[in-house]
Enzyme design. Structure first.
Site, PDB file in Angstrom:
ATOM      1  N   GLU A   1     -11.034  -5.155  -4.534  1.00 18.81           N
ATOM      2  CA  GLU A   1      -9.642  -5.551  -4.749  1.00 18.81           C
ATOM      3  C   GLU A   1      -9.257  -6.608  -3.722  1.00 18.81           C
ATOM      4  O   GLU A   1      -9.166  -6.321  -2.525  1.00 18.81           O
ATOM      5  CB  GLU A   1      -8.717  -4.344  -4.616  1.00 18.81           C
TER       6      GLU A   1
ATOM      7  N   GLU B   1      -0.170   6.721  -4.464  1.00 17.88           N
ATOM      8  CA  GLU B   1      -0.337   5.510  -5.278  1.00 17.88           C
ATOM      9  C   GLU B   1      -1.223   4.575  -4.473  1.00 17.88           C
ATOM     10  O   GLU B   1      -0.789   3.969  -3.495  1.00 17.88           O
ATOM     11  CB  GLU B   1       1.028   4.889  -5.581  1.00 17.88           C
TER      12      GLU B   1
ATOM     13  N   LYS C   1       8.134   6.319   7.255  1.00 16.95           N
ATOM     14  CA  LYS C   1       7.466   5.376   8.158  1.00 16.95           C
ATOM     15  C   LYS C   1       7.178   4.082   7.399  1.00 16.95           C
ATOM     16  O   LYS C   1       6.396   4.063   6.469  1.00 16.95           O
ATOM     17  CB  LYS C   1       6.146   5.926   8.683  1.00 16.95           C
TER      18      LYS C   1
ATOM     19  N   CYS D   1      -0.021  -3.823  -6.058  1.00 18.23           N
ATOM     20  CA  CYS D   1      -1.068  -2.870  -6.417  1.00 18.23           C
ATOM     21  C   CYS D   1      -1.489  -3.016  -7.869  1.00 18.23           C
ATOM     22  O   CYS D   1      -2.666  -2.926  -8.201  1.00 18.23           O
ATOM     23  CB  CYS D   1      -0.594  -1.435  -6.158  1.00 18.23           C
TER      24      CYS D   1
END
Length: 478
Positions: free
Chosen positions: A381, A249, A176, A283
């Site tokens: 973040e 992750e 997906k 990331c």
């Protein structure tokens, strides 16, 4: 306007409803994507499950050869795929060699390389013990059906990271893509599916609920996900109910520590791209920069000069080095964090800090000083083109600051003294610590996070083993 279909058991799958995909540089609708129904998600998993035994039964050499053909198809269509990445995700086209902006062409090239490497690695049966009475072997077996959920920041490359190791180990896949960047990923999978047997790779598309339906399917044997920590926790909870394997992750808030003996001019370019590659939408980008008092102003000046010199615009235009933020949700988060920083006592906006006017999600490269641990822009973040630069007095203080948050994807240390840098690196709580570089992943080097940044390793032999279960065959010699 073209409507882009999913791949189900080797054919194009349409749906009753669609959603738009937009160009983040212009706001224009690029095309539409079919939104999968719950029944179609179940059908995709069923197709993968039906195809899996025959795929796993093929000799490993045959799977390797087919995946090498996949790499060839990606290479021959790399410019087509790169243009979709730029139009849909926003990163500039850039190039692939030294001195080139690492953009969409780099992403397409990475898809080729991260297909070739897993396809080329050998994983022989491992004899872990043998004497005159017994021989014990470790065999790697596929999980079965892997559900893969890819993000919007590197929509093709991270999908490849998830899909190719799974296929190599004899699993079949239902992928997906993010609802923000579906078209490019679906176009790539269409090309891949032409090489592979029907049902080996399938796709579903739509909003987050579609991903929820996918991970809840009883026919799924493993889940691999790249995205936010909050979503990762929900996926882990679903997987725990069935005790199936996951590779997660998740979010990071990487700290970069400049040591007192560093040369600001020598490290500036590495720091800059470590923070602002893909507009900071990576990331493992550097998202907190800790600099000693005596180097603070010099490092800030070097980064400011670079930030103000980088041309920003539509990534399809020649010479563009910096593109837009991919979606409005992320744009608004970045804006909120900068506005909060402006209201913080002692904070200074060194450059940027004001969104561009006009169409597109353009936000200037922004450097912020005068912040401290506990301020929102330091602790959250940002996942965008904003970098807080924090002063420190002692290295011990910087290490404590880097480790204080409940994330641990990457970190970096910057110093010409490699022995000293190694010592500091060993104290940092992160899955990867780079020295004099940041975010430099490699297809042979394991990559993954600790703490709230997830678990499991990708890339290299470790990534392949993560897509398999172990079976010990113990032979008695009586």
């Amino acid at each position: 306007m073209q409507v882009h279909a999913n791949v189900l058991n080797g054919h194009a799958e349409t749906s009753p409803t669609t959603f738009d995909s937009r160009n983040p540089a212009t706001g224009a609708v690029l095309g539409q994507v079919y939104s999968s129904t719950r029944e179609q998600v179940a059908a995709a998993v069923a197709a993968a499950r039906a195809a899996q035994p025959a795929w796993a039964a093929r000799p490993d050499s045959e799977r390797q050869a087919l995946l090498m053909k996949v790499a060839e198809v990606i290479k021959s269509n790399s410019e087509y795929l790169a243009h979709w990445v730029t139009r849909e995700q926003g990163k500039p086209l850039g190039g692939v060699g030294p001195g080139q902006v690492p953009g969409a062409r780099f992403e397409a090239w990475g898809c080729e390389v991260w297909t070739q490497v897993p396809a080329s690695l050998e994983l022989p049966v491992e004899v872990v013990f043998e004497d005159e009475t017994r021989r014990d072997e470790v065999h790697l077996k596929p999980h079965g059906v892997v559900a893969a959920i890819a993000p919007w920041n590197w929509p093709l490359l991270i999908a490849i990271w998830q899909v190719i190791p799974a296929l190599r180990m004899g699993n079949t896949v239902v992928l997906k893509p993010s609802e923000y960047t579906s078209i490019g990923t679906l176009e790539m999978v269409k090309l891949i599916a032409e090489v592979l047997p029907p049902g080996v790779i399938n796709t579903v598309s739509g909003a987050g609920e579609v991903g929820g339906w996918l991970v809840e399917q009883p026919g799924v044997d493993k889940i691999t996900f790249t995205g936010s920590t909050a979503t990762g926790k929900r996926i882990a909870a679903v997987a725990a109910q069935r005790l199936i394997s996951t590779t997660l992750e998740l979010g990071g808030n990487d700290a970069a520590i400049v040591l007192p003996d560093a040369d600001p001019a020598a490290i500036a370019m590495g720091l800059f791209w470590g923070a602002f590659l893909n507009m900071g939408q990576t990331c493992a980008a550097a998202k907190r920069l800790y600099v000693p008092d005596e180097l603070h102003d010099a490092v800030v000046a070097q980064l400011k000069s670079l930030a103000e010199a980088m041309p920003m615009g539509d990534g399809l235009e020649p010479g563009t080095a910096i593109g837009p933020i991919q979606n409005r949700m992320q744009f608004d988060k970045v804006s909120r964090l900068v506005e909060t920083a402006k209201a913080t006592a002692g904070a200074t906006i060194v450059c940027g800090g004001t969104p561009a006017t006009g169409p597109g999600n353009f936000y200037p490269l922004t450097l912020v000083t005068g912040l401290k641990d506990g301020d929102a822009l330091v602790d959250e973040e940002q996942f965008g083109p904003v970098l807080p630069i924090i002063r420190y007095r002692t290295v011990d203080e910087a290490v404590a600051s880097a480790n204080r948050l409940d994330v641990g994807l990457g970190a970096s240390v910057w110093s010409p003294d490699i022995v000293r840098a190694r010592e500091v690196a060993s104290r940092l709580e992160a899955g990867t610590v780079w020295i004099n570089q940041h975010g430099m992943v490699h297809p042979m080097v394991p990559f993954g996070g600790i703490k709230a940044s997830g678990w499991g390793a990708e890339f290299g032999h470790a990534g392949l083993k993560g897509m398999a279960r172990t079976q010990v065959i113990s032979v008695g010699k009586g």
